[in-house]
Design a protein around this motif. Structure first.
Motif, mmCIF file in Angstrom:
data_model
loop_
_atom_site.group_PDB
_atom_site.id
_atom_site.type_symbol
_atom_site.label_atom_id
_atom_site.label_comp_id
_atom_site.label_asym_id
_atom_site.label_seq_id
_atom_site.Cartn_x
_atom_site.Cartn_y
_atom_site.Cartn_z
ATOM 1 N N LEU A 118 16.943 -70.750 30.454
ATOM 2 C CA LEU A 118 18.076 -69.853 30.695
ATOM 3 C C LEU A 118 17.585 -68.438 30.997
ATOM 4 N N GLU A 119 16.557 -68.013 30.278
ATOM 5 C CA GLU A 119 16.042 -66.657 30.500
ATOM 6 C C GLU A 119 15.368 -66.527 31.860
ATOM 7 N N GLU A 120 14.593 -67.555 32.232
ATOM 8 C CA GLU A 120 13.929 -67.513 33.544
ATOM 9 C C GLU A 120 14.947 -67.465 34.673
ATOM 10 N N LEU A 121 15.996 -68.294 34.538
ATOM 11 C CA LEU A 121 17.013 -68.344 35.584
ATOM 12 C C LEU A 121 17.722 -67.013 35.713
ATOM 13 N N GLN A 122 17.975 -66.380 34.582
ATOM 14 C CA GLN A 122 18.639 -65.082 34.633
ATOM 15 C C GLN A 122 17.797 -64.078 35.401
ATOM 16 N N GLU A 123 16.500 -64.131 35.140
ATOM 17 C CA GLU A 123 15.609 -63.199 35.794
ATOM 18 C C GLU A 123 15.548 -63.445 37.299
ATOM 19 N N SER A 124 15.405 -64.726 37.689
ATOM 20 C CA SER A 124 15.208 -65.002 39.110
ATOM 21 C C SER A 124 16.509 -64.968 39.899
ATOM 22 N N LEU A 125 17.637 -65.268 39.280
ATOM 23 C CA LEU A 125 18.886 -65.338 40.035
ATOM 24 C C LEU A 125 19.848 -64.196 39.717
ATOM 25 N N GLY A 126 19.475 -63.355 38.779
ATOM 26 C CA GLY A 126 20.342 -62.233 38.426
ATOM 27 C C GLY A 126 21.656 -62.652 37.813
ATOM 28 N N LEU A 127 21.631 -63.693 36.988
ATOM 29 C CA LEU A 127 22.871 -64.206 36.414
ATOM 30 C C LEU A 127 23.358 -63.331 35.260
ATOM 31 N N THR A 128 24.644 -63.439 35.002
ATOM 32 C CA THR A 128 25.232 -62.799 33.833
ATOM 33 C C THR A 128 25.657 -63.909 32.885
ATOM 34 N N TYR A 129 25.310 -63.777 31.610
ATOM 35 C CA TYR A 129 25.670 -64.829 30.662
ATOM 36 C C TYR A 129 26.633 -64.322 29.610
ATOM 37 N N LEU A 130 27.544 -65.203 29.240
ATOM 38 C CA LEU A 130 28.284 -65.019 27.998
ATOM 39 C C LEU A 130 27.875 -66.205 27.130
ATOM 40 N N VAL A 131 27.048 -65.946 26.131
ATOM 41 C CA VAL A 131 26.531 -67.041 25.316
ATOM 42 C C VAL A 131 27.311 -67.116 24.010
ATOM 43 N N ILE A 132 27.837 -68.292 23.743
ATOM 44 C CA ILE A 132 28.619 -68.497 22.527
ATOM 45 C C ILE A 132 27.815 -69.411 21.624
ATOM 46 N N ALA A 133 27.501 -68.977 20.416
ATOM 47 C CA ALA A 133 26.707 -69.831 19.541
ATOM 48 C C ALA A 133 26.932 -69.447 18.101
ATOM 49 N N HIS A 134 26.616 -70.359 17.208
ATOM 50 C CA HIS A 134 26.753 -70.029 15.795
ATOM 51 C C HIS A 134 25.408 -69.604 15.216
ATOM 52 N N ASP A 135 24.339 -69.890 15.949
ATOM 53 C CA ASP A 135 23.005 -69.615 15.433
ATOM 54 C C ASP A 135 22.595 -68.186 15.779
ATOM 55 N N LEU A 136 22.616 -67.346 14.781
ATOM 56 C CA LEU A 136 22.360 -65.932 14.991
ATOM 57 C C LEU A 136 20.971 -65.677 15.574
ATOM 58 N N ALA A 137 19.997 -66.482 15.173
ATOM 59 C CA ALA A 137 18.627 -66.272 15.648
ATOM 60 C C ALA A 137 18.534 -66.557 17.141
ATOM 61 N N VAL A 138 19.201 -67.623 17.587
ATOM 62 C CA VAL A 138 19.193 -67.967 19.005
ATOM 63 C C VAL A 138 19.893 -66.873 19.808
ATOM 64 N N VAL A 139 21.042 -66.450 19.331
ATOM 65 C CA VAL A 139 21.816 -65.444 20.051
ATOM 66 C C VAL A 139 21.034 -64.140 20.149
ATOM 67 N N ARG A 140 20.420 -63.749 19.048
ATOM 68 C CA ARG A 140 19.667 -62.506 19.073
ATOM 69 C C ARG A 140 18.516 -62.582 20.067
ATOM 70 N N HIS A 141 17.926 -63.779 20.143
ATOM 71 C CA HIS A 141 16.785 -63.930 21.021
ATOM 72 C C HIS A 141 17.149 -63.713 22.483
ATOM 73 N N ILE A 142 18.322 -64.175 22.900
ATOM 74 C CA ILE A 142 18.612 -64.106 24.334
ATOM 75 C C ILE A 142 19.604 -63.017 24.723
ATOM 76 N N SER A 143 20.274 -62.386 23.762
ATOM 77 C CA SER A 143 21.349 -61.472 24.149
ATOM 78 C C SER A 143 20.899 -60.023 24.232
ATOM 79 N N ASP A 144 21.587 -59.270 25.097
ATOM 80 C CA ASP A 144 21.397 -57.829 25.133
ATOM 81 C C ASP A 144 22.383 -57.169 24.183
ATOM 82 N N VAL A 145 23.601 -57.689 24.202
ATOM 83 C CA VAL A 145 24.633 -57.170 23.319
ATOM 84 C C VAL A 145 25.192 -58.346 22.528
ATOM 85 N N ILE A 146 25.493 -58.123 21.250
ATOM 86 C CA ILE A 146 26.040 -59.193 20.423
ATOM 87 C C ILE A 146 27.384 -58.767 19.851
ATOM 88 N N GLY A 147 28.327 -59.670 19.926
ATOM 89 C CA GLY A 147 29.614 -59.453 19.275
ATOM 90 C C GLY A 147 29.766 -60.466 18.156
#
Lengths: 394, 330
Positions: A198-227
Motif C-alpha cells: 500500500l505504501e509503495e503504491l501510494q508513492e508511485s501513483l500518488g494515491l490518497t488513502y482513508l484507512v480504517i482499522a482497529h489496530d493502532l500500530a498498523v494505522v500509525r505506521h501508514i497514516s499521516d493524520v489519525i482520527g
C-alpha cells in the motif's frame, strides 16, 4: 482545499418494530457528526473499537450507506446530495478495499473477469484486449503473476486475495482508496507485505488513502493524520507522530496504553489505563460527552450534559474534551480507578478494593467509585448494534 | 517435576482417500505450577490443535495422536474418557476464543456456571447459586445476581469472555488453557481480560498455557514462550531472552514484520516473504526454508535438531540461526 472533506456527517439507522407497519422506534446513531479532511496524496487513518462507526463512515463516503445529514465534498462536489446516476461515475475515482478478501471476491468469477467488470462499467479500455493489457500491468504492480488472470479466488492465499482486492481498486485509476481493515484478516508475516505494498503504491501513483482499522500500530505506521473515533464521533485528531507522542483525550490515552507491544521491557514498565465496563450501545448513547460513562477523569460539571466540540489545541492537534488542559495540568483529579480495581472490583467488593489500594500510591485519593450508571446497557453488543438496521430487540 | 510435561506430541488427521494431514508434528514443552507458558504462531501452526489434544477434545475417529502429555504423573493422552471427564473442569480447564459459540445460547448463564459447581464440587441449590454469583463478581461482572438469569446474547463480548473465565476457574483448576482468549475482543477490553488473567494466576497459583498469535500479548504475560511453525516448536526461551534475541529466522522475521506503536515511523516493515502454504514436510528438512533468507542446502537434509546457540535454555531449531555478527569469533 482538501481533496476529500467531510462536514458534520451523520449516519443514523432507523430501528424498526412491528410486523405490518414498520414503526420506527429509535435510531442507531452509528456516525453522529463527523468532520474531517483528507489532503491529496496523504493517508488519513481512522481508528476505533468495534461499534464506533468507523466502517459506516467509510461506506458513507462512497454512499454505500445513506447519509442522514452533512456533506461529503470530494474535489469540490458534494457527494451527499448527488443523484445516484452521477454518484456512480464518481465511484471510479473513489474506490474501496474491503476487510474480508475472500468474501468480497465472487468465487465464480476468475480474476480477469473480476478486474475487468469495473473497467467495462466505467468505459475504460476500448475492448477486452486492451483491458487485459491494463490488468496485466496492474497485477504486476501488486505483485501477482500474470497467469493469475485465469484463476479463481479460492486458488489464492489470504495475502494474495487482498492483493487482488487492491488491484480491483487500482484498475479504475482512482484518486482515493478507502481501505476498510485492509490487513486485519491476515497473519502478521503477510500483513507486513500488504502494508508495504500500500505504501509503495501510494508513492508511485500518488494515491490518497482513508484507512480504517482497529489496530493502532498498523494505522500509525501508514497514516499521516489519525482520527480516533468513539461511539460515532471523533474524539481526537492529530498528526500521527504527535498523537503517539502525546495523546490528549482520555480515551486515546487508554486505547494507546492497552495496545500490547511485542517487547517485554516496554510491557513491564508501562502503566495501563484500564477502562471500566464496555462500550455503550450506539442506539442509546450517553448524553453529553459520549465517553463520560467510562472516563477515568469524568467531572461532575459539563461532562454528562454538554457534548464537547472537536477543538484545535495547537499544531493541528484537535481534541474533543472539556478538560484537556486541566487534566494535563493536573488540576482535575482522576475519579475512577484505572488499575486492576477497574477490572475485578465491582460494587460488592468495592470496599475491599479501597482497603487494598490505600497503601498503593498509584490510585489517587478518590478511589471511592462514582456509580457507573448505564455503563453497560443490558443488550449492548456494540459491534452488533452498529449493524442493527433491523430491530435489535432493544 | 513440571505440572504438565508434553513430549513429542503429534496429531495427524486421517481421512480415507486423502493424504494424511499432520497438524502437530512433535511439540514438546513443560508448564510448571504458577507459570505462564505461551504457544505462539500464525494460523495453521498447530497451536489450537495442541490444546484440544491436551484436553482430549479431538474426535476419536480420523485422528492419530502420538507422544506423551504427563499431567501430574498421568498421561493425558492415554487415560479413559470417564477419568478425563472428572479432570476436565476440576483439574484442567479451558477458555476458548469465541465466547459466544462456547456458551449455550438457550440456557441462562447461571445454569451454565452452576452446572460445573454441581458436577465437580457437589454444590446444590441456593449454595451453588451464591457461589456462582461470587464467581461472576470475582471476574468483574457488575450486578452478578441479575446476570445469572440472563442469556449469553444479552451480555457484551467482554462480559461473555469473563463469564467463560468464571466457569473455567470455578473449581480452581491447576492448569488453565487459554486459546486466543482475547482475539475476538477490542484492545481496551483485551487489556481488562489480560489483567484479570494475570491476577488469577498470581493469586491462585494456577498454571496457564496461553495460546495466541499476538506477540504483544505474549510479551506482557508469558514467562516462557514457544514459537510454533507448521506444527513444530522452532524456538523456545524465556520471554525476555526471546524478545531481546530472536534467533530462529522465523521468530526474527516475525518480530521485524510487526508495526510497533513505539517504533520510529517511516521505516518500511521487513515482511517474511511467501505464505504458510510454501512449506516442506519437517521430515525432509526445515519447513520454513522456502520462506527463509538464511536458507542453504543444509536446511533440506532432515529435521533440524534443537540446539542452544545463544544461551542455556534458549532452544532453537535451525542450522543457520540469526546470530549477531559481533559475536562470531574472529
Amino acid at each position: 482545499m482538501s481533496l476529500l472533506e467531510l462536514d458534520g456527517v451523520k449516519v443514523h439507522f432507523p430501528v424498526k418494530k412491528g410486523l405490518f407497519f414498520d414503526r420506527t422506534v429509535g435510531h442507531v446513531y452509528a456516525v453522529d457528526g463527523v468532520s474531517l479532511s483528507v489532503e491529496a496524496g496523504q493517508t488519513y487513518g481512522l481508528v476505533g473499537e468495534s461499534g464506533c462507526g468507523k466502517t459506516t463512515l467509510g461506506r458513507a463516503v462512497l454512499r454505500l450507506n445513506d447519509i442522514t445529514d452533512g456533506a461529503v465534498v470530494f474535489d469540490g462536489t458534494d457527494l451527499a446530495k448527488l443523484p445516484s446516476e452521477e454518484m456512480r461515475s464518481f465511484r471510479r475515482r473513489l474506490q474501496m478495499v474491503f476487510q474480508d478478501p475472500l468474501g468480497s471476491l465472487n468465487p465464480r468469477q476468475n480474476i480477469e473477469s473480476i478486474l475487468s467488470e469495473g473497467m467495462a462499467a466505467h468505459n475504460i479500455g476500448k475492448d477486452q484486449a486492451e483491458r487485459r493489457e491494463k490488468i496485466k500491468e496492474i497485477l504486476a504492480k501488486v505483485g501477482l503473476p500474470s497467469n493469475a488472470m485465469s484463476r479463481y479466488p479460492h486458488e489464492f492465499s489470504g495475502g494474495q486475495r487482498q492483493r487482488i482486492g487492491i488491484a480491483r481498486a487500482l484498475v479504475l485509476e482512482p484518486d482515493v482508496i478507502i481501505c476498510d481493515e485492509p490487513v486485519s484478516a491476515l497473519d502478521v508475516s503477510v500483513q507486513a507485505q500488504v502494508i508495504n505494498l500500500l505504501e509503495e503504491l501510494q508513492e508511485s501513483l500518488g494515491l490518497t488513502y482513508l484507512v480504517i482499522a482497529h489496530d493502532l500500530a498498523v494505522v500509525r505506521h501508514i497514516s499521516d493524520v489519525i482520527g480516533v473515533m468513539y461511539l460515532g464521533g471523533l474524539v481526537e485528531e492529530a498528526p500521527s507522530d504527535a498523537l503517539y507522542a502525546g495523546p490528549r483525550h482520555p480515551y486515546t490515552k487508554a486505547l494507546m496504553s492497552a495496545v500490547p507491544v511485542p517487547d517485554p521491557e516496554v510491557e513491564d514498565r508501562r502503566e495501563r489505563i484500564l477502562l471500566h465496563g464496555d462500550l455503550p450501545s450506539p442506539a442509546n448513547p450517553p448524553a453529553g460527552c459520549r465517553f463520560h460513562t467510562r472516563c477515568p477523569w469524568v467531572q461532575e460539571t459539563k461532562c454528562a450534559t454538554e457534548r464537547p466540540p472537536l477543538l484545535d489545541t495547537g499544531d493541528g492537534h484537535k481534541v474533543a474534551c472539556h478538560f484537556t488542559a486541566e487534566i494535563e495540568a493536573g488540576t482535575v483529579k482522576q475519579t475512577l480507578a484505572t488499575g486492576i480495581e477497574a477490572v475485578v472490583a465491582t460494587e460488592a467488593v468495592a470496599a475491599e478494593a479501597v482497603e487494598v489500594s490505600e497503601g498503593d500510591a498509584e490510585v489517587p485519593d478518590a478511589p471511592a467509585k462514582t456509580e457507573e450508571p448505564a455503563t453497560v446497557p443490558a443488550q449492548a453488543d456494540a459491534g452488533e448494534a452498529e449493524r442493527a438496521e433491523e430491530s435489535p430487540k432493544a | 517435576m513440571a505440572l504438565l510435561s508434553v513430549e513429542e506430541l503429534s496429531v495427524t488427521f486421517t481421512a480415507r482417500g486423502r493424504k494424511d494431514a499432520t497438524a502437530v508434528d512433535g511439540v514438546s514443552f513443560d508448564v510448571d505450577q504458577g507459570q505462564v507458558v505461551g504457544l505462539v504462531g500464525e494460523s495453521g501452526c498447530g497451536k489450537s490443535v495442541t490444546s484440544l489434544a491436551l484436553m482430549g477434545l479431538l474426535p476419536r475417529k480420523g485422528v492419530r495422536i502420538g507422544g506423551r502429555a504427563e499431567f501430574d504423573g498421568q498421561n493425558l493422552l492415554g487415560i479413559s474418557e470417564r477419568k478425563l471427564r472428572d479432570m476436565r473442569g476440576s483439574q484442567l480447564a479451558m477458555i476458548f476464543q469465541d465466547p459466544l459459540s462456547s456458551l449455550n445460547p438457550v440456557v441462562p448463564i447461571g445454569i451454565q456456571v452452576t452446572e460445573i459447581l454441581q458436577r465437580h464440587r457437589g454444590l446444590k441449590g441456593e449454595k451453588a447459586r451464591k457461589e456462582a454469583a461470587s464467581l461472576l463478581d470475582r471476574v468483574g461482572i457488575p450486578d452478578p445476581d441479575r446476570r445469572l438469569k440472563e442469556y449469553p446474547h444479552q451480555l457484551s463480548g467482554g462480559m461473555r469472555q469473563r463469564a467463560l473465565i468464571a466457569m473455567a476457574v470455578a473449581c480452581a483448576p491447576r492448569l488453565l488453557i487459554a486459546d486466543e482468549p482475547t482475539t475476538a475482543l477490542d484492545v481496551t477490553i483485551q487489556a481488562q481480560i489480560l489483567e484479570l488473567l494475570k491476577e488469577l494466576v498470581d493469586q491462585e497459583g494456577t498454571a496457564l498455557l496461553m495460546i495466541t498469535h499476538d506477540l504483544g500479548v505474549v510479551a506482557g504475560l508469558c514467562d516462557e514462550v514457544n514459537v510454533l511453525y507448521a506444527g513444530r516448536a522452532v524456538e523456545s526461551a524465556g520471554r525476555r531472552e526471546l524478545f531481546a534475541h530472536p534467533t530462529h529466522p522465523y521468530a526474527h522475521g516475525l518480530l521485524g514484520s510487526i508495526p510497533r506503536l513505539d517504533a520510529p515511523r517511516g521505516e518500511p516493515l521487513n515482511p517474511i516473504r511467501g505464505s504458510i502454504n510454501d512449506k516442506i514436510a519437517w521430515a525432509d528438512g526445515c519447513a520454513f526454508a522456502p520462506r527463509c533468507d538464511h536458507y542453504t542446502m543444509e536446511c533440506l537434509t532432515g529435521t533440524p535438531e534443537l540446539t542452544e546457540p545463544r544461551a542455556a535454555g534458549h532452544q532453537v531449531r535451525c542450522v543457520n540461526p540469526v546470530l549477531p555478527k559481533a559475536e562470531v569469533p574472529a
